[in-house]
Design a protein around this motif. Structure first.
Motif, mmCIF file in Angstrom:
data_model
loop_
_atom_site.group_PDB
_atom_site.id
_atom_site.type_symbol
_atom_site.label_atom_id
_atom_site.label_comp_id
_atom_site.label_asym_id
_atom_site.label_seq_id
_atom_site.Cartn_x
_atom_site.Cartn_y
_atom_site.Cartn_z
ATOM 1 N N ASN A 144 -8.940 5.661 5.575
ATOM 2 C CA ASN A 144 -9.784 5.384 6.501
ATOM 3 C C ASN A 144 -9.487 5.575 7.926
ATOM 4 O OD1 ASN A 144 -11.346 6.703 4.242
ATOM 5 N ND2 ASN A 144 -12.968 5.029 5.334
ATOM 6 N N GLY A 145 -7.955 6.054 8.268
ATOM 7 C CA GLY A 145 -7.934 6.477 9.536
ATOM 8 C C GLY A 145 -6.846 4.746 10.098
ATOM 9 N N GLY A 146 -7.313 3.421 9.283
ATOM 10 C CA GLY A 146 -7.171 2.331 9.358
ATOM 11 C C GLY A 146 -6.098 2.091 8.562
ATOM 12 N N TYR A 147 -5.459 0.455 9.146
ATOM 13 C CA TYR A 147 -4.703 0.208 8.083
ATOM 14 C C TYR A 147 -5.031 -1.335 7.241
ATOM 15 C CZ TYR A 147 0.372 0.902 7.149
ATOM 16 O OH TYR A 147 1.271 1.469 6.504
ATOM 17 N N ALA A 148 -5.226 -0.702 6.270
ATOM 18 C CA ALA A 148 -6.265 -2.217 5.298
ATOM 19 C C ALA A 148 -4.713 -2.995 4.469
ATOM 20 C CB ALA A 148 -6.411 -1.471 4.220
ATOM 21 N N THR A 149 -5.682 -4.259 4.133
ATOM 22 C CA THR A 149 -4.027 -5.237 3.175
ATOM 23 C C THR A 149 -5.620 -5.843 2.148
ATOM 24 O OG1 THR A 149 -2.938 -5.336 5.570
ATOM 25 C CG2 THR A 149 -3.361 -6.961 3.648
ATOM 26 N N LEU A 150 -4.884 -5.645 1.196
ATOM 27 C CA LEU A 150 -5.049 -6.669 0.295
ATOM 28 C C LEU A 150 -3.884 -7.753 -0.084
ATOM 29 C CD1 LEU A 150 -6.498 -4.468 -2.985
ATOM 30 C CD2 LEU A 150 -7.549 -5.253 -0.747
ATOM 31 N N ALA A 151 -4.283 -8.879 -0.053
ATOM 32 C CA ALA A 151 -3.593 -10.249 -0.568
ATOM 33 C C ALA A 151 -3.974 -11.247 -0.908
ATOM 34 C CB ALA A 151 -2.779 -11.041 1.065
ATOM 35 N N LEU A 152 -2.792 -11.897 -2.083
ATOM 36 C CA LEU A 152 -3.584 -12.588 -2.785
ATOM 37 C C LEU A 152 -2.656 -14.151 -2.176
ATOM 38 C CD1 LEU A 152 -2.953 -10.885 -6.066
ATOM 39 C CD2 LEU A 152 -4.966 -11.883 -5.097
ATOM 40 N N ILE A 153 -3.475 -15.197 -2.167
ATOM 41 C CA ILE A 153 -2.546 -16.490 -1.562
ATOM 42 C C ILE A 153 -3.003 -17.506 -2.980
ATOM 43 C CG2 ILE A 153 -2.314 -18.080 0.483
ATOM 44 C CD1 ILE A 153 -4.130 -15.522 1.398
ATOM 45 N N LYS A 154 -1.936 -17.532 -2.721
ATOM 46 C CA LYS A 154 -1.517 -18.935 -3.945
ATOM 47 C C LYS A 154 -1.701 -20.339 -3.334
ATOM 48 C CE LYS A 154 2.191 -20.677 -7.469
ATOM 49 N NZ LYS A 154 0.542 -21.125 -8.164
ATOM 50 N N PHE A 155 -2.687 -21.022 -3.611
ATOM 51 C CA PHE A 155 -2.562 -22.663 -3.503
ATOM 52 C C PHE A 155 -2.417 -23.439 -4.543
ATOM 53 C CE2 PHE A 155 -4.457 -20.400 -0.122
ATOM 54 C CZ PHE A 155 -4.303 -21.109 1.415
ATOM 55 N N GLY A 156 -1.503 -23.945 -4.714
ATOM 56 C CA GLY A 156 -0.946 -24.619 -6.639
ATOM 57 C C GLY A 156 -1.702 -23.568 -7.819
ATOM 58 N N PRO A 157 -2.488 -24.416 -8.460
ATOM 59 C CA PRO A 157 -3.651 -24.062 -9.449
ATOM 60 C C PRO A 157 -5.613 -22.837 -9.423
ATOM 61 C CG PRO A 157 -4.536 -25.822 -9.538
ATOM 62 C CD PRO A 157 -2.854 -25.808 -8.315
ATOM 63 N N LEU A 158 -4.917 -23.027 -7.560
ATOM 64 C CA LEU A 158 -5.943 -22.281 -6.881
ATOM 65 C C LEU A 158 -5.648 -21.202 -6.307
ATOM 66 C CD1 LEU A 158 -7.656 -25.157 -5.503
ATOM 67 C CD2 LEU A 158 -7.796 -24.451 -7.663
ATOM 68 N N SER A 159 -6.519 -20.303 -6.044
ATOM 69 C CA SER A 159 -5.752 -18.843 -5.205
ATOM 70 C C SER A 159 -7.171 -18.034 -4.575
ATOM 71 C CB SER A 159 -5.855 -17.880 -6.880
ATOM 72 O OG SER A 159 -4.347 -18.391 -7.117
ATOM 73 N N VAL A 160 -6.722 -17.214 -3.119
ATOM 74 C CA VAL A 160 -7.902 -16.554 -2.734
ATOM 75 C C VAL A 160 -6.979 -15.023 -2.201
ATOM 76 C CG1 VAL A 160 -8.367 -16.444 -0.133
ATOM 77 C CG2 VAL A 160 -8.141 -18.624 -1.244
ATOM 78 N N LEU A 161 -8.487 -14.414 -2.882
ATOM 79 C CA LEU A 161 -7.742 -13.067 -2.441
ATOM 80 C C LEU A 161 -8.325 -12.677 -1.633
ATOM 81 C CD1 LEU A 161 -7.752 -10.094 -2.725
ATOM 82 C CD2 LEU A 161 -9.893 -9.861 -3.976
ATOM 83 N N TYR A 162 -7.001 -12.067 -0.029
ATOM 84 C CA TYR A 162 -8.023 -11.361 1.656
ATOM 85 C C TYR A 162 -8.378 -10.047 2.000
ATOM 86 C CZ TYR A 162 -6.585 -10.064 6.398
ATOM 87 O OH TYR A 162 -6.828 -9.768 7.523
ATOM 88 N N VAL A 163 -9.020 -9.511 2.198
ATOM 89 C CA VAL A 163 -9.419 -8.291 1.921
ATOM 90 C C VAL A 163 -9.053 -7.770 3.963
ATOM 91 C CG1 VAL A 163 -10.991 -6.178 2.214
ATOM 92 C CG2 VAL A 163 -10.144 -8.117 -0.028
ATOM 93 N N TYR A 164 -8.758 -6.710 4.348
ATOM 94 C CA TYR A 164 -8.513 -6.292 5.991
ATOM 95 C C TYR A 164 -8.363 -5.397 5.320
ATOM 96 C CZ TYR A 164 -7.178 -5.233 10.317
ATOM 97 O OH TYR A 164 -7.897 -4.967 11.467
ATOM 98 N N SER A 165 -10.106 -4.608 6.369
ATOM 99 C CA SER A 165 -10.061 -2.903 6.738
ATOM 100 C C SER A 165 -10.817 -3.014 8.214
ATOM 101 C CB SER A 165 -10.301 -2.440 5.451
ATOM 102 O OG SER A 165 -11.333 -1.263 5.588
ATOM 103 N N PRO A 166 -10.269 -2.531 9.243
ATOM 104 C CA PRO A 166 -10.644 -2.142 10.383
ATOM 105 C C PRO A 166 -11.476 -0.758 10.153
ATOM 106 C CG PRO A 166 -8.671 -1.115 10.690
ATOM 107 C CD PRO A 166 -8.762 -2.061 8.958
ATOM 108 N N ALA A 167 -11.849 -0.114 9.440
ATOM 109 C CA ALA A 167 -12.032 1.660 9.194
ATOM 110 C C ALA A 167 -13.745 1.244 9.087
ATOM 111 C CB ALA A 167 -12.005 2.021 8.125
ATOM 112 N N GLN A 168 -14.015 2.142 9.903
ATOM 113 C CA GLN A 168 -15.800 1.818 9.705
ATOM 114 C C GLN A 168 -16.944 2.326 8.590
ATOM 115 O OE1 GLN A 168 -17.372 1.707 13.361
ATOM 116 N NE2 GLN A 168 -19.040 1.992 12.783
ATOM 117 N N GLY A 169 -17.545 1.679 8.170
ATOM 118 C CA GLY A 169 -18.114 1.703 7.125
ATOM 119 C C GLY A 169 -18.248 0.699 6.244
ATOM 120 N N THR A 170 -18.699 0.572 4.787
ATOM 121 C CA THR A 170 -18.470 -0.567 3.720
ATOM 122 C C THR A 170 -16.819 -0.023 2.191
ATOM 123 O OG1 THR A 170 -21.285 -1.959 4.675
ATOM 124 C CG2 THR A 170 -19.423 -2.449 2.002
#
Length: 838
Positions: free
Chosen positions: A145-171
């Motif tokens: 949608n005209g902006g650069y979006a990112t999905l990142a998976l970050i490892k903390f040993g047996p734990l994990s975090v999903l990071y989502v970035y989107s500058p586009a207007q809307g949801t």
């Protein structure tokens, strides 16, 4: 100073803060991940892809809800870019997948990074549940949608975090699916008044039975006594009732597991009974003991409401005549008309057919049959009850489960009833109730045996709450009247232990060493014995063999015999020995033979009786001799091997047996002549002849026939309708059957006629008689030349097993009616022509 400033700008973007000089514009995460200032932190080259692609993440394996992956599979669908971990996404697949927004150009970039300390701090700030150290992360960046979006998976040993970035207007909504089902999601909403641009989701946790659980989650289900905990380190712990426990399910916040037996007793009350028959004793379902002193068959268990079912127990003596033991168990199934016999040695017969069993259950007429090293088990499930019958050749145990109130009969149901009422006459012999006495056995040590039986009061037996007293009484009563042989002293302890295991799930560990009972295997397994035998210990080392039952053996021992009397049958003879008696004397039947060493005994595989025999075709060295008025066939059984050794170190065996012919036992053979009154006036006579009689000589039989003929060829038999004129010549044949013609001849010694039936009464007329002048000595018995009257001719006398003579028909002067003929014969042992009279 350029790189530090760019790096700080990237971090501010990740945290959502606004730094000075940025003018409210938040650089996309792509600038942080791809700017030259941070390129040194990447561990792998950036990869651009525009089609379904597979990437190895083995250097940064990610864990999603307790499942760790080393590969990721990315493909584009109409609404999403889908990142999966087991394979490429397809609708309906049971995979763990992340559904992100679709790139504008259907292309994206993949890159992997090592740990960034300040990024670790930022993540822990936004996701407080993360406590562990950061290891690495990887990302997918693309235009959306005209902006650069990112999905990142970050490892903390047996734990994990999903990071989502989107500058586009809307949801945008990013779904996380586990096993094909949405487990969680993260939303990023940007409006003119509020630009969120980034979102964080802790995708750590545990999974169990198809469900996922967040860290620090605890689940309790009191109704099933189940609890589950996924702790902060995502370690899964579950608890529930054990396999031998049941949950009360009373709504309590605590788990209420109780023993399964107690639960069944409370909520599903039913009969759970054990009956034990071992040795001469029986302990019924109520713990009462009774003793069996005879050798009858009794009903162990019957159910009046199920008349087609019976369990029978047969008792027989073993080493002593006055003590009986349980010998076999029979399942009587009247419905299909089937009898299943559980025998010694692990043998199982269905009627007369022997079954081959192993540890795998075999269904036979609705009965589950199996066999292992400990014995044979038969499980019967009929109507609303189950009966498990175990038998090891010495002990039978019936484990019965059924509804309360079910009437039970037989010795197990009520041993206090009269034994006569329980006697199963259809399977018992008429003499089974006879009581015997036996001599005292000085080897029985009642004091020591009582001490041994009382071990049931001590540990580890005392840990079982089943009353041991009936088992102690059964043990002492038996071992104070019967020798401690054949593993008998362990038999009662084994029965008690098995009862505890089945009814209380108590193993009583260490009881064998305590009681000096070494092996759990069934005694004499797979060693079948005949009906008159039982299997017992041959040596103290545990070797076994078949022994004679005491009552059976007594009829031989009382006359110091090893077998039955000689059986003489015409031209053959046999002697049968009892193998268990031979083994009592340490004799191997295969070492025994007749005088001819090739003539050996033959054992019957079922009865274990050994038979030695000879006949006219194979005499096996039999000697034939004459002794007074007898002809004797004599042979002997021995173990002499024919060697020339001067000495031997084994017992010598010699068992003589013989068959006898009595020589002068023939006195009652007669030809009966009847003169018919109606013909007397014309001088006519009618003669009735042909007499047959069986002669028993000792125990050897032969048959003699005397027949009269009107022709020399002896083809025209004189019958009741045959007319014989006075002075007409007739021929009389004396013929035997059942004699060995190669060894024996028949000599007609004398013949005479009387006018009365008695051979010595009334008038007498000699036709053939001994001639004293021509008597000779044969070396055995004196044989004399026949001296016939002038009209009598004797032929074939002494040449074989038959001869004949002729004479002219007569009648006594002044008398009419019957003429009785008598002959006396001798049996002669042939040596050349010695049996032919001069």
């Amino acid at each position: 100073m350029l790189r530090p400033l760019l790096y700080l700008c990237a971090l501010i973007t990740l945290t959502g803060g606004q730094g000075s000089g940025v003018s409210g514009v938040r650089p996309p995460i792509r600038q942080q991940l791809t700017a030259p200032s941070v390129s040194s932190m990447s561990s792998g080259a950036q990869q651009t892809f525009s089609a379904s692609s597979h990437f190895s993440i083995s250097t940064c394996p990610i864990t999603i809800y307790g499942q760790t992956y080393q590969h990721t599979y990315v493909n584009f669908t109409s609404p999403n870019m889908v990142v999966c971990f087991k394979g490429f996404y397809s609708p309906g697949s049971k995979d763990d997948c992340i559904f992100g927004p679709l790139p504008d150009s259907h292309s994206a970039e993949f890159k992997e990074y090592q740990r960034i300390p300040i990024l670790e701090t930022i993540m822990k700030y936004n996701v407080p549940t993360i406590k562990t150290r950061m290891d690495c992360y990887f990302s997918f960046s693309y235009q959306h949608n005209g902006g650069y979006a990112t999905l990142a998976l970050i490892k903390f040993g047996p734990l994990s975090v999903l990071y989502v970035y989107s500058p586009a207007q809307g949801t945008i909504v990013v779904d996380v699916q586990v096993d094909g089902t949405t487990a969680d999601q993260v939303k990023v909403t940007n409006t003119p008044g509020n630009r969120q641009t980034r979102g964080y989701l802790d995708i750590s946790g545990c999974r169990h039975a198809g469900a996922v659980y967040k860290p620090a989650t605890e689940v309790n289900l009191p109704e099933t006594c189940y609890s589950l905990t996924c702790d902060e380190d995502v370690v899964l712990k579950t608890s529930s009732c054990g396999p031998m426990e049941r949950c009360l399910g009373n709504g309590s916040t605590t788990l209420s597991c109780i023993p399964a037996a107690l639960y069944e007793a409370i909520f599903n009350p039913k009969l759970d009974l054990m009956c034990t028959a071992t040795g001469p004793t029986l302990i019924d379902f109520h713990g009462l003991m009774t003793s069996i002193k005879d050798r009858c068959t009794y009903s162990l268990l019957s159910i009046p409401s199920v008349p087609d079912f019976q369990v029978l127990g047969s008792f027989l003596e073993r080493r002593r005549k006055d003590v009986s033991f349980l010998d076999s168990v029979t399942l009587w199934l009247d419905g299909p008309g089937v009898h299943i016999h559980l025998k010694q040695g692990g043998r199982v017969l269905v009627d007369e057919l022997t079954l081959s069993l192993n540890s795998s259950a075999q269904l036979v007429h609705g009965v589950e049959l199996s066999k292992d090293l400990t014995g044979v088990t038969a499980i019967v499930s009929l109507s609303n009850f189950t009966a498990s019958i175990f038998f090891d050749g010495y002990t039978a145990q019936i484990h019965f489960e059924g509804p309360i109130g079910l009437a039970l009969d037989g010795l197990c149901g009520n041993s206090s009833r009269s034994l006569t009422d329980m006697n199963w006459s259809e399977s018992s012999s008429t003499s089974c109730e006879m009581q015997y006495t036996d001599t005292n056995d000085s080897t029985i040590n009642c004091t020591r045996m009582t001490e041994h039986c009382n071990l049931l009061k001590e540990a580890p037996f005392s840990s079982c709450d089943i009353n041991p007293e009936p088992y102690i009484t059964a043990c002492t009563d038996t071992l104070c009247s019967y020798p401690d042989l054949d593993a008998l002293k362990c038999q009662f302890l084994e029965a008690y232990t098995r009862t505890c295991r089945l009814k209380r799930n108590a193993t009583l560990a260490g009881w064998r060493s305590k009681a000096e009972c070494s092996h759990p295997e069934a005694f004499c397994q797979d060693q079948p014995c005949s009906d008159h035998e039982f299997c017992g210990e041959k040596t103290v080392s545990g070797d076994t063999r078949c022994f004679c039952r005491a009552i059976f053996a007594s009829k031989y021992r009382d006359r110091n015999a090893l077998g039955d009397p000689t059986v003489c049958n015409q031209t053959s003879a046999s002697l049968t020995l009892v193998n268990c008696l031979l083994e009592d004397e340490s004799l191997d039947y295969t070492d025994l033979h007749l005088k001819n060493l090739t003539c050996r005994g033959c054992m019957d595989e079922e009865t274990h009786m050994v038979t030695f025999s000879f006949n006219s075709a194979n005499r096996c060295g039999t000697e034939v001799m004459s002794n007074n008025n007898q002809i004797i066939y004599q042979n002997s059984i021995s173990n002499y091997d024919g060697s020339s050794n001067v000495i031997t170190r084994r017992d010598q065996v010699s068992i003589d047996f013989s068959c006898i012919y009595v020589q002068d036992a023939i006195k009652a053979f007669k030809i009966r002549s009847r003169c018919v009154t109606a013909c007397e006036t014309s001088g006519d006579a009618r003669c009735v002849s042909s007499v047959i009689k069986v002669i028993t000589s000792g125990v050897w039989n032969y048959t003699l026939t005397m027949r009269a003929y009107t022709d020399a060829a002896r083809t025209q038999l004189v019958e009741s309708s045959t007319g014989v004129w006075l002075d007409e010549k007739i021929w009389v044949e004396l013929k035997t059957e059942g004699l060995d013609g190669d060894l024996i001849s028949v000599v007609t010694e004398s013949c005479w006629a009387t006018n009365q039936e008695s051979d010595s009464g009334g008038l007498r007329y000699d036709l053939i008689k001994n001639s004293p002048a021509s008597c000779v000595s044969s070396g055995y018995e004196q044989l004399c030349q026949s001296w016939p009257i002038q009209t009598v001719k004797v032929e074939g006398n002494g040449e074989g097993t038959s001869n004949y003579f002729s004479f002219n028909m007569f009648q006594f002067s002044g008398r009419s009616g019957n003429i009785y003929m008598h002959c006396k014969l001798q049996l002669c042992v042939k040596e050349g022509n010695n049996c032919i009279p001069f």
